[in-house]
Design a protein around this motif. Structure first.
Motif, mmCIF file in Angstrom:
data_model
loop_
_atom_site.group_PDB
_atom_site.id
_atom_site.type_symbol
_atom_site.label_atom_id
_atom_site.label_comp_id
_atom_site.label_asym_id
_atom_site.label_seq_id
_atom_site.Cartn_x
_atom_site.Cartn_y
_atom_site.Cartn_z
ATOM 1 N N MET A 1 27.625 -45.721 15.445
ATOM 2 C CA MET A 1 28.184 -45.687 14.091
ATOM 3 C C MET A 1 29.689 -45.956 14.106
ATOM 4 O O MET A 1 30.386 -45.655 15.076
ATOM 5 N N THR B 1 29.690 -48.150 8.853
ATOM 6 C CA THR B 1 28.293 -47.753 8.696
ATOM 7 C C THR B 1 28.024 -47.182 7.303
ATOM 8 O O THR B 1 28.779 -46.343 6.807
ATOM 9 N N VAL C 1 24.110 -49.941 14.769
ATOM 10 C CA VAL C 1 23.583 -48.572 14.823
ATOM 11 C C VAL C 1 22.187 -48.590 15.438
ATOM 12 O O VAL C 1 21.358 -49.445 15.110
ATOM 13 N N HIS D 1 22.589 -49.020 6.640
ATOM 14 C CA HIS D 1 22.540 -49.229 8.091
ATOM 15 C C HIS D 1 21.721 -48.124 8.771
ATOM 16 O O HIS D 1 20.920 -48.398 9.673
ATOM 17 N N ILE D 2 21.928 -46.890 8.327
ATOM 18 C CA ILE D 2 21.176 -45.778 8.924
ATOM 19 C C ILE D 2 19.690 -45.907 8.598
ATOM 20 O O ILE D 2 18.830 -45.698 9.465
#
Length: 674
Positions: free
Chosen positions: A481, A485, A456, A489-490
């Protein structure tokens, strides 16, 4: 007993412990901090601004009550206030929050229209005086305890000022009062039409000529020149004062020094004056060609004298106009302080980002610092060499300490500067909009639950991209993504997005400084296989909200690679410390400098606790009171991630422009069909 009268203390000892007071005025708060020789905070008081938005929110809430107490009556629901880094803060003994219920002057910071940001000059002055009084009261109590225990008392010897730059204020020479009751804050965008018109009507060659004088991009709403022009064009009172020769123009440093000195000193230091768009970097003075370009008649306006960052401006004095904002006790203590002999001089002044560079002790050419606030501000010290960037950075002054004995150190020091629009703001977004985290401080642990971002890439261009990309039409994007995800991760991709932008600016700056004759060379990678000392940039000094997270700073170090170490300062108040250093070095005679004698002496005390490493046997050198983060990244993986970032940037650019073009094309087709 006043904290700075020496009668009682002199009966115990002829010595005292010197302190320097730093006035630090930011976009969202004012504070005064007292520093000792170790760079430690002995006392601090801060007033955090509420805003017009806070006031509206409070009214809309209908003054809801959480509970009723039989003794104290109804208790209102407290309104949350956030720092510039998005960290929730609460009032305590050392921190006040503007009380919009009782403050008859209204909020210091207001947003009257979309894109407009205004501040009240009088509020800023009153808050500074209130914070100063609170520190004197605090030190008074401490001194009583010190004297009773046979210890020398503290004594404030000088004052330094750090301030938000570019914010534009105008006041009357005759009265000293603001001509309009607001100033235009640095991030206000109301002048976009003015700068657009200028750009469209100025040949490119002439644009470059003017930029070589100022070091600034001409057509940004950021700087003071377009703000002053807007006030003259849109405020009749300002225009009338200008025509009478009564108008005084200045930034926040000038406003404060003018009102806080007994001689009403009307000055601005080079780090602030260089942000107006009127100053020539070579002459260190206002340039008639620049003033003419903005249609400013030098004979009709009073502009502050441009001075160094470290010299005597005037003796500290409390302005009478702030008396009604103070208690009788505070006013009495301030008056006692102002009447003591010898008087306490204001003799240090730096724009906030330059103050941070100094407070990070980034004195050598090639040293860089990054402050992580709502956005990121990076400064790269180029010493006495003025570089006009070819890679999107702007040229400014780092500092000017003319009384240092070393001739090179005493020269004005230039810096390249780059800004990242979104840093702490992306953490706020994750907290408030996506609700991924309850507190801003949780971002580091959440991001480090995963070893990487899982493919990402988050480009946090909520309001476009700043240096080195300069694309106002870019918008935030999250790419790569998959069903794999997660929130971690974000979160990691968001942190990496800030760190990648910092790397992009450092890459551009090193190219400006070392890239003559070399095309498309990444100097942060080129020396990876050479010795660490050969790197054009070896250390990035960091401060600000996000820098407090070990996890975030390790991610930054990994993204920068082995050529650059990340060094976190022992003090979280680098900006205020920088102003204190400037004030300490202002005395022409070295023996009169009571806190620090020179730049090496500053480093000895702040980094090594007063021990000179050169005077200690080998193997027993004290560990600096800083934390160093070194890259743990794999070269191949790091370079792959950088290529992914560059690809994501290209896909983020021009988003708003593309939409506008598509809409225009669609409208054209519709017209043809009709």
């Amino acid at each position: 007993m006043s904290p700075d009268t020496m009668t009682a203390s002199e009966s115990l000892s002829n010595s005292y412990v010197p302190l320097i007071a730093s006035i630090d005025v930011g976009t969202t708060s004012s504070r005064v901090i007292l520093f000792n020789q170790l760079g430690q905070e002995v006392s601090k008081h801060q007033i955090e601004y509420s805003t017009s938005a806070s006031k509206e929110k409070f009214a809309a809430a209908g003054r809801r009550r959480l509970s009723v107490d039989v003794n104290f009556g109804e208790v209102r629901e407290p309104q949350p206030i956030f720092s510039a880094e998005g960290i929730a803060i609460e009032a305590n003994e050392y921190l006040e929050i503007e009380d919009l219920e009782i403050d008859k002057f209204g909020p210091t910071l207001t947003f009257p229209k979309p894109g407009w940001v205004e501040c009240k000059p009088f509020n800023i002055l009153a808050h500074v005086v209130q914070c100063f009084a609170a520190n004197l009261i605090s030190v008074n109590k401490v001194n009583g305890n010190r004297i009773s225990n046979g210890l020398p008392p503290y004594r404030i010897r000088s004052v330094g000022i750090a301030n938000m730059r570019e914010t534009t204020l105008v006041w009357s020479k005759e009265t000293g009062k603001p001509v309009v009751d607001y100033g235009i804050v640095w991030n206000d965008t109301r002048t976009v039409d003015i700068v657009t018109e200028k750009r469209n009507n100025t040949p490119q060659e002439y644009q470059e000529h003017l930029r070589s004088k100022t070091g600034l991009p001409l057509y940004s709403t950021y700087f003071s020149c377009s703000k002053l022009r807007w006030l003259l064009d849109n405020e009749p009172a300002v225009k009338e004062s200008y025509e009478r020769g009564d108008l005084m123009f200045g930034t926040v440093d000038t406003w404060l020094i003018y009102h806080l000195t007994s001689n009403n000193a009307f000055v601005s230091d080079v780090t602030n004056a260089s942000r107006t768009g009127f100053m020539n970097l070579d002459t260190l003075d206002y340039d008639e060609e620049l003033l003419d370009y903005w249609n400013i008649d030098r004979k009709k306006i009073n502009m502050p004298k441009i001075v160094s960052s470290s010299e005597f401006y005037g003796n500290f004095e409390v302005p009478e106009c702030t008396r009604e904002t103070l208690t009788s006790i505070a006013w009495g203590i301030l008056n006692d302080f102002c009447q003591r002999k010898p008087s306490v001089p204001i003799q240090g002044c730096l724009g906030d980002q330059s103050a941070s560079l100094v407070g990070q002790l980034a004195f050598k050419p090639g040293a860089a610092k990054c402050t992580y606030g709502t956005g990121c501000f990076l400064l790269y010290n180029t010493g006495g060499k003025k570089l006009i960037s070819k890679h999107g950075a702007l040229t400014t002054f780092g500092y000017w300490f003319p009384h240092l004995e070393n001739e090179e150190h005493a020269k004005p020091h230039f810096a390249l500067e780059g800004s990242v629009a979104v840093a702490g703001a992306v953490v706020q977004w994750l907290r408030d909009n996506l609700r991924l985290i309850p507190k801003a401080e949780d971002i580091g642990p959440l991001a480090c639950r995963v070893p990487d971002a899982g493919g990402v890439v988050f480009v946090p261009a909520f309001s476009g991209l700043f240096a080195p990309y300069w694309d106002a039409d870019a918008r935030a994007t999250i790419m790569g993504m998959s069903q794999h995800t997660t929130s971690s991760h974000i979160a990691r991709a968001a942190v990496e997005g800030v760190c990648f932008q910092a790397r992009a600016i450092l890459k551009a700056m090193s190219s400006d400084a070392f890239g003559e004759g070399k095309v498309d060379v990444d100097f942060l990678e080129e020396v990876a296989e050479e010795t660490y000392e050969q790197a054009p940039l070896s250390t990035l000094a960091v401060d600000g909200g996000m820098s407090r997270s070990d996890e975030v700073m390790q991610i930054q170090a990994d993204i920068l690679g082995p050529c650059v170490k990340v060094r976190r300062s022992p003090t979280s108040e680098c900006t205020a410390l920088g102003a204190a250093i400037a004030a300490s070095l202002a005395n022409p005679n070295r023996e009169d400098r009571v806190m620090w004698k020179d730049l090496k002496d500053v480093k000895k005390w702040v980094f090594y606790g007063g021990i000179d490493p050169k005077e200690v046997p080998e193997g027993k050198i004290p560990t600096p009171q800083v934390k160093i983060f070194s890259s743990k990244s794999n070269d191949k993986v790091r370079r792959h991630h950088w290529k992914m970032w560059e690809a994501a940037i290209e896909r983020s650019k021009g988003w708003m422009k593309s939409i506008a073009e598509d809409e225009e094309l669609s409208n054209g087709k519709a017209t043809l069909q009709v």
